[in-house]
Enzyme design. Structure first.
Site, PDB file in Angstrom:
ATOM      1  N   ASP A  86       0.821  -1.228   0.158  1.00 19.91           N
ATOM      2  CA  ASP A  86      -0.172   0.036   0.095  1.00 19.91           C
ATOM      3  C   ASP A  86       0.944   1.195  -0.035  1.00 19.91           C
ATOM      4  O   ASP A  86       1.973   1.428   0.738  1.00 19.91           O
ATOM      5  CB  ASP A  86      -0.877   0.017   1.370  1.00 19.91           C
ATOM      6  CG  ASP A  86      -1.861  -1.006   1.364  1.00 19.91           C
ATOM      7  OD1 ASP A  86      -2.122  -1.920   0.215  1.00 19.91           O
ATOM      8  OD2 ASP A  86      -2.766  -0.816   2.365  1.00 19.91           O
ATOM      9  N   HIS A 142       4.908  -7.522  -0.074  1.00 18.27           N
ATOM     10  CA  HIS A 142       4.435  -8.754  -0.739  1.00 18.27           C
ATOM     11  C   HIS A 142       5.202  -8.842  -2.147  1.00 18.27           C
ATOM     12  O   HIS A 142       5.697  -7.784  -2.697  1.00 18.27           O
ATOM     13  CB  HIS A 142       3.191  -8.950  -0.954  1.00 18.27           C
ATOM     14  CG  HIS A 142       2.072  -8.654   0.286  1.00 18.27           C
ATOM     15  ND1 HIS A 142       1.417  -9.588   0.724  1.00 18.27           N
ATOM     16  CD2 HIS A 142       2.074  -7.609   1.359  1.00 18.27           C
ATOM     17  CE1 HIS A 142       0.759  -9.300   1.847  1.00 18.27           C
ATOM     18  NE2 HIS A 142       1.329  -8.061   2.159  1.00 18.27           N
ATOM     19  N   SER A 226       9.062   4.127   5.537  1.00 22.03           N
ATOM     20  CA  SER A 226       9.555   3.399   4.465  1.00 22.03           C
ATOM     21  C   SER A 226       9.378   3.584   2.910  1.00 22.03           C
ATOM     22  O   SER A 226       8.582   4.069   2.743  1.00 22.03           O
ATOM     23  CB  SER A 226       9.358   1.819   4.700  1.00 22.03           C
ATOM     24  OG  SER A 226       8.025   1.834   4.961  1.00 22.03           O
TER      25      SER A 226
END
Length: 259
Positions: A86, A142, A226
């Site tokens: 996201d 992911h 991040s």
């Protein structure tokens, strides 16, 4: 003012001592009272979290929360590249003949980012994405495509801001910050996933060491603020499917290989 305070906790300060202090507080039970104001400030969708908000005992535990199963549908089309996180796609484009890319008016050598000239060779004239994760985002990462993990290694020691101001004024943080590179072999060529750490701490946690990589499968998370960089090997059939500055969800299509 409140948002500025929370940004300090999840992106951390510029000095190693202040970073260590904020990290300690965010992991302590003293930070529990900050969780609900944090969720309100960043308008976090509490219904997506794996557990009710009162379950989390520290601010960092809430920041690194899992989501309920099914919260992020995965686009399983074999011609589609999905977002690994996201976040906001702040930049994308072609890696030029000299193996450089421009981010916030700074030229970056992908040799420097990857730390090895030989590893960088397949990405010449390939494609890159920059995904920025703000405090409001789900912070697990992911696999964006099926493949085989062919290498994983860490570079850098300390880190500097990866937000907009840090990228404009900093000393090329994507090429100097602590980062972990995962390189995959896929049906469409090589793919490098670069996880860039937060300030002065090792904020990258790898939770899956399998060499078999499945599209949409989680393999780690960030403990604090991040960014993820994605490099794709050159393939003339590839094109992006979203505009720059798009807000994306993990599992959503961000590109495709057109037959």
């Amino acid at each position: 003012m409140k948002k500025m305070l929370f940004n300090r906790f999840v992106e951390l300060g510029g000095h190693p001592l202040s970073s260590a202090l904020l990290k300690t507080i965010a992991r302590s039970r003293l930070s529990r009272k900050l969780i609900k104001p944090f969720a309100t400030t960043y308008r976090i969708n509490e219904d997506e979290a794996e557990f009710p908000i009162d379950y989390y005992s520290t601010l960092q535990a809430y920041f690194t929360r899992n989501l309920k199963k099914g919260s992020r549908p995965i686009n399983l089309n074999s011609s589609t590249l999905i977002s690994p996180v996201d976040g906001v796609v702040t930049e994308y484009g072609i890696i030029d003949m000299n193996q450089t890319i421009m981010i916030k008016n700074h030229f970056y050598s992908i040799n420097e980012i990857l730390g090895d000239e030989k590893i960088a060779i397949p990405y010449k004239e390939g494609f890159f994405y920059i995904f920025y994760l703000s405090p409001s985002h789900y912070h697990h990462f992911h696999y964006p495509y099926d493949g085989e993990l062919v290498s994983r290694y860490a570079l850098g020691t300390t880190s500097f801001p990866v937000n907009d101001l840090g990228l404009r004024l900093g000393n090329k943080p994507f090429a100097t910050n602590y980062r972990i590179i995962s390189e995959l072999s896929t049906a469409h060529g090589r793919m490098a996933i670069i996880k860039v750490g937060a300030l002065n701490v090792n904020s990258i946690q790898i939770s899956n060491s399998s060499t078999a990589c499945t599209k949409g499968e989680e393999f780690g998370f960030f403990s604090f603020g991040s960014t993820v960089i994605l490099f794709l090997e050159h393939n003339e059939s590839f094109r992006p499917t979203i505009p720059v500055n798009s807000e994306v969800k993990m599992g959503q299509s961000v590109g495709e290989w057109v037959k």
